[in-house]
Scaffold this motif. Structure first.
Motif, mmCIF file in Angstrom:
data_model
loop_
_atom_site.group_PDB
_atom_site.id
_atom_site.type_symbol
_atom_site.label_atom_id
_atom_site.label_comp_id
_atom_site.label_asym_id
_atom_site.label_seq_id
_atom_site.Cartn_x
_atom_site.Cartn_y
_atom_site.Cartn_z
ATOM 1 N N UNK B 31 0.851 -1.193 0.000
ATOM 2 C CA UNK B 31 0.000 0.000 0.000
ATOM 3 C C UNK B 31 0.892 1.250 0.000
ATOM 4 N N UNK B 32 0.918 1.984 -1.123
ATOM 5 C CA UNK B 32 1.843 3.133 -1.207
ATOM 6 C C UNK B 32 1.468 4.265 -0.256
ATOM 7 N N UNK B 399 7.845 14.876 -13.100
ATOM 8 C CA UNK B 399 7.530 13.463 -12.866
ATOM 9 C C UNK B 399 8.741 12.770 -12.232
ATOM 10 N N UNK B 400 9.930 13.088 -12.750
ATOM 11 C CA UNK B 400 11.153 12.482 -12.214
ATOM 12 C C UNK B 400 11.380 12.946 -10.769
ATOM 13 N N UNK B 403 8.882 11.372 -8.481
ATOM 14 C CA UNK B 403 9.272 9.979 -8.255
ATOM 15 C C UNK B 403 10.387 9.898 -7.218
ATOM 16 N N UNK B 406 8.994 10.678 -3.771
ATOM 17 C CA UNK B 406 8.173 9.582 -3.252
ATOM 18 C C UNK B 406 9.049 8.414 -2.817
ATOM 19 N N UNK B 407 10.143 8.216 -3.544
ATOM 20 C CA UNK B 407 11.072 7.157 -3.145
ATOM 21 C C UNK B 407 11.744 7.513 -1.820
ATOM 22 N N UNK B 410 9.103 6.824 0.801
ATOM 23 C CA UNK B 410 8.838 5.403 1.052
ATOM 24 C C UNK B 410 10.064 4.690 1.615
ATOM 25 N N UNK B 411 11.235 5.261 1.392
ATOM 26 C CA UNK B 411 12.420 4.639 1.994
ATOM 27 C C UNK B 411 12.356 4.733 3.524
ATOM 28 N N UNK B 412 11.575 5.722 4.007
ATOM 29 C CA UNK B 412 11.420 5.880 5.458
ATOM 30 C C UNK B 412 10.094 5.285 5.936
ATOM 31 N N UNK B 414 7.871 3.335 4.086
ATOM 32 C CA UNK B 414 7.404 2.090 3.486
ATOM 33 C C UNK B 414 7.728 0.881 4.360
ATOM 34 N N UNK B 415 7.036 -0.187 4.057
ATOM 35 C CA UNK B 415 7.215 -1.421 4.826
ATOM 36 C C UNK B 415 8.217 -2.315 4.120
#
Lengths: 293, 452
Positions: B31-32, B399-400, B403, B406-407, B410-412, B414-415
């Motif tokens: 789940x993002x 967009x880049x 991205x 968001x990375x 999610x690096x922090x 995210x699961x």
């Protein structure tokens, strides 16, 4: 910590970028064009448009020159018949002026000369696509009446090309073939010859002979000028063709896709796509879930 | 010995909570919009100076507070550029059709036809060729004008639905703000609920930023160009206002309405608003261009004479205000004024040549005073092409960047399933060990009861 969503997002982004690049290359290969609209490369768009516009003008000029050339060739052919007619008339006049013919013989020659006059009047009323080309601007009516009097205008018309160059397309007939009433040129000489032969006027025939020779020179000079115009039109045509080819080459250099380069790039992008898909499939096997199961 | 049992029980409770959170993390691994959660535990102080077990203090949600506003901002830019790019790219297809000549080429074709006519002005087929080219040019002008009007109209028609979506998001955020406040006030028990609600709020805020460029602060308040859309648990309605001067947005507040400046509106709606203006402007430029060319031809036409010797009449209908052209109704090939004088009819083609030479005349379109018609068209299309290209580039870049952000997030947040599996083993061991401690404690108690 690298999360699973991080991997998924990164892979999805890379795959999207890769697919976008492949699609762009495929469009280039399909259309053969690198630049087909301004946003493809606004910097060279102006130059490209300028070249295409020049090419369009050259194509139009070439077409107009070709049509003009056909017209002048037809005019020249008609004048070639006039030269033959005048040469025949000179022979008749020479025979009539030698003083050995009877009045009846001279009248017989007058009948032949009259027929030649009619032929020259017909040639003077030569039509190309319905236009009387020797009537100046009055191309809708015959240039000469039935007796060889000029009834056209003094103004003439020209074909204009995109670079401003112009070539005359209609002619003031009396400056080429003269006028019967004024006694000038071929019309005047032939009219005088016919009337002199009819009445057996040997001196008049002699005078007409001189006039005929001058008229022949006048028509020949006109044909020479026609030849010059034809050469000019041929030059316009060949130059348009050569320039058009060069312009087409320049347009191609600027706008065409480099298919060899596109093929190489496409191959690289496809390799990258395979690698990304490979990474995606190997992610599952890298999970600790497989070890702990 | 009762302490051994009691302490062991606190360990079982804490381990169960940790296992529940770990399960939740694993369930949301893909789940993002989910932020990984962890159980915060602390030792229970004992009366003898040692600890009397462990207690759950709360549920922590992994957050990157400084990244979220950047993500929302970049989401706004990316959506803005995407919407703008899509609409303007469609508009550009009318300037550079995939097949057939574009408007500039059609203009030149018509002028070349006039030049061709100059050599044989009495030629009916050439006259018909000129008229056919003129009709094709007029139709192309009408087609471009209608096409560009449709693009702007369709984009405008899509705005109310987008604005309704904004209002829906605003209402959702207001509701989430209320629920988060409620959950937070419930102390430890509401921790996991509040964390889940905050995830939802971040997700909705990003969608809202992408739609209209509104920015949310850390308290959940949302503003658009300084005008509030969400204030705590209250949301304010956004609407579209369209006037002759263009379209804008309006927020209904308790004390009246406020209009966020169009320049501050971002996201998809901002992109659409700007694209509508840009396409409308392009339409006026194209109409202005073709009107100027048609007027130049009409001016020459009316100064010449037609095949019947009559003074020339206007070939094109040109509207008083910028708009597409049409050929005069019933205009016949013979009405083309190829001659400069009545006396020159039918063999004078000098006026046709003069009309043809409009192609090398500078300043026909006053908007491009130093350019001939072809150069003016090239410049007009290149200017618009640059606008489209810039939007495309901006879209790719944002967009880049989005991205990348968001990375980073999610690096922090995210699961990592691997991490969670390791935690799972650890908490399972803890649970088993705590259970063993309780078991031992109970055995000791039982032994003492039996032997004393």
């Amino acid at each position: 910590m690298i999360s699973d969503v991080y991997f998924a997002q990164a892979l999805a982004y890379d795959l999207n970028q890769n697919s976008s690049a492949i699609q762009q290359i495929q469009t280039q290969v399909a259309t053969g064009k690198r630049v087909s609209k301004a946003s493809d490369d606004p910097t060279i768009w102006g130059e490209l448009r300028s070249l295409e516009s020049a090419n369009q003008a050259q194509t139009s000029d070439s077409s107009a020159a070709s049509a003009s050339l056909d017209r002048l060739n037809a005019v020249d052919s008609a004048m070639g018949q006039v030269v033959t007619d005048l040469q025949q008339a000179i022979s008749i006049a020479t025979e009539g002026a030698n003083g050995t013919l009877s009045a009846a013989d001279m009248q017989a020659l007058g009948v032949s000369a009259s027929a030649i006059l009619k032929q020259v009047i017909t040639a003077g009323n030569f039509q190309y696509n319905g236009a009387y080309v020797f009537a100046g601007e009055k191309t809708g009516t015959p240039a000469f009446d039935a007796t060889g009097n000029y009834q056209g205008s003094t103004a003439t018309n020209s074909q204009v090309f995109s670079n401003g160059l112009s070539v005359q397309m209609s002619y003031e007939g009396d400056t080429v073939l003269g006028d019967a009433t004024l006694g000038t040129g071929a019309m005047g000489a032939l009219t005088n010859l016919v009337s002199s032969l009819d009445v057996g006027d040997q001196a008049g025939v002699q005078s007409a002979l001189t006039q005929l020779q001058q008229a022949l020179a006048q028509v020949s000079q006109f044909r020479a000028s026609l030849g010059g115009a034809e050469t000019l039109l041929q030059n316009i045509q060949s130059q348009a063709t050569a320039t058009g080819q060069q312009l087409q080459q320049n347009i191609s250099d600027l706008s065409d896709a480099d298919l060899a380069q596109a093929a190489v790039t496409l191959s690289l992008e496809q390799d990258q796509q395979q690698a990304l898909v490979g990474i995606a499939s190997s992610l599952k096997s890298m999970s600790l879930v497989n070890v702990l199961a | 010995m009762a302490d051994v049992v009691g302490i062991g029980l606190t360990g079982i409770g804490a381990a169960q909570e940790q296992l529940a959170i770990t399960s939740s993390n694993i369930a949301n691994a893909s789940n993002p919009n989910y932020s990984a959660e962890s159980v915060e535990v602390a030792a229970i102080p004992g009366t003898d100076g040692g600890s009397a077990g462990v207690q759950v203090v709360g549920v922590q949600r992994a957050t990157v507070p400084f990244v979220n506003p950047q993500i929302n901002q970049e989401q706004s830019l990316q959506s803005y550029a995407t919407a703008f790019s899509q609409i303007t790219q469609t508009a550009e297809t009318y300037l550079s059709p995939q097949s057939g000549p574009d408007l500039g080429q059609s203009v030149q074709d018509l002028l070349n036809q006039f030049l061709s006519l100059s050599g044989s002005p009495e030629d009916q087929s050439l006259r018909e060729g000129v008229l056919t080219s003129a009709q094709e040019l007029a139709q192309q002008s009408q087609s471009i004008d209608a096409g560009l009007a449709d693009i702007a109209g369709n984009a405008l028609a899509g705005l109310p639905a987008a604005v309704a979506q904004v209002n829906d998001y605003s209402a959702q955020l207001a509701k989430l703000n209320f629920e988060i406040t409620q959950a937070s006030s419930q102390g430890t028990s509401g921790g996991a609920t509040a964390a889940a609600l905050m995830d939802q709020r971040d997700s909705v805020a990003q969608s809202l930023a992408g739609l209209v460029g509104a920015q949310m602060d850390s308290q959940g308040n949302v503003t658009l160009g300084g005008v509030p859309l969400v204030s705590g648990s209250q949301s304010f309605n956004l609407s579209v206002v369209t006037t002759a001067g263009g379209s804008s947005l309006e927020v209904s507040l308790p004390f009246g309405t406020l209009t966020p400046p169009n320049a501050t509106v971002g996201g998809q709606i901002g992109g659409i608003l700007n694209a509508i203006d840009t396409v409308d402007n392009l339409r006026q430029q194209v109409d202005g261009y073709i009107d100027a060319v048609a007027n130049a031809i009409n001016a020459k036409q009316t100064s010449g004479y037609d095949l019947n010797g009559n003074p020339g009449s206007q070939l094109f209908n040109v509207p008083a205000t910028a708009g597409p052209i049409s050929v005069q109704s019933g205009f016949q090939p013979a009405q083309i004024a190829a001659a400069s004088s009545a006396a020159g009819v039918p063999g004078d083609g000098s006026n046709a040549a003069a009309i043809g030479q409009v192609q090398s005349q500078a300043g026909v379109d006053p908007a491009y005073p130093n350019a001939d018609p072809e150069q003016a068209w090239a410049q007009l299309t290149a200017d618009f092409g640059l606008t489209v290209q810039t939007a495309n580039t901006q879209q790719t870049q944002s967009q880049a960047l989005l991205q990348s952000l968001e990375q980073l997030k999610t690096s922090v947040t995210g699961v990592s399933v691997n991490q969670e599996l390791t935690n799972l083993l650890e908490y399972q061991n803890t649970l088993q060990a705590a259970g063993r401690a309780v078991s031992v404690g109970l055995n000791i108690v039982q032994y003492l009861i039996q032997n004393l």
